[in-house]
Design an enzyme around this catalytic site. Sequence first.
Site, PDB file in Angstrom:
ATOM      1  CE  LYS A  40       0.545   4.799 -71.760  1.00 55.37           C
ATOM      2  NZ  LYS A  40      -0.875   4.860 -71.370  1.00 55.37           N
ATOM      3  CG  ASP A 158       1.410   0.104 -75.980  1.00 52.81           C
ATOM      4  OD1 ASP A 158       2.102   0.528 -75.045  1.00 52.81           O
ATOM      5  OD2 ASP A 158       0.536  -0.758 -75.844  1.00 52.81           O
TER       6      ASP A 158
END
Length: 300
Positions: A40, A158
């Site tokens: 992420k 991500d």
Amino acid sequence: MSPRDDIPDLQGLDGEGSVQVHENENLDVGGAKVFSVYGKGGIGKSTTSSNLSAAFSLLGKRVLQIGCDPKHDSTFTLTGRLQETVIDILKSVNFHPEELRPEDFVTEGFNGVMCVEAGGPPAGTGCGGYVVGQTVKLLRQHHMLEDTDVVVFDVLGDVVCGGFAAPLQHADRALIVTANDFDSIYAMNRIIAAVQAKSVNYKVRLAGCVANRSRETNEVDRYCEAANFKRIAHMPDLDSIRRSRLKKRTLFEMDDAEDVVQARAEYIRLAETLLRSVDEPGLTPEPLSDRHIFELLGFD
């Protein structure tokens, strides 16, 4: 509906009518062991990648780290500065790579780690996969990969589109950086699906995940048990790691405080684990459906 019924079947779809980017198959990285680091946005991939590269170098490996983010800040703790990107350097010579020398786009960092920042196209104007391909092509043309034992790709956020999945076409193993929270684990689940799709036609396999900036690992471990995945390292939320970024240094250049010494040891252990993983079968987790993740980790 079963927990995985709403997951699209990605088997065999790599490049078949999709927007996946295919590199020239002649642009193989070579004999180096190649690791791609995903996770992420803001989860600490660059910190993980740089300290991991430093750890590989301290194990006696010749290391090349390639940052794949337009911010071009992947390697600045290794070099102490922001490097110019490959794409900008190529643009300055009208995309004539024969006019460049290795020192124009490669900087030597901590303990001999060679550092490259691929960069990226301006927002909304191009594909990150093209930039990765041009970087690998340039490195091969200048014979920079022939004397390299380990290559680390530090990949943007991500994003799992074809462009930013391009490093997976070169990688032996993919490493995912996560935190002990829902959003990070949700992103990890999507990345696992992307890697599994690439593994149909490429050698890349999953090595596992690193729980980063997290005091606990219970949520990560619960996900791993459900998805048949594996946590292979844990980096707590240490102020010394934050300070190392501010000082533009790796942890291996910081003072020998107890938490710093412990974090260094964990990075060395992670590097050793990754080197062994290339000679072992990769992990084959089953990504969970959105519904299953919410039921497993979501709020009541």
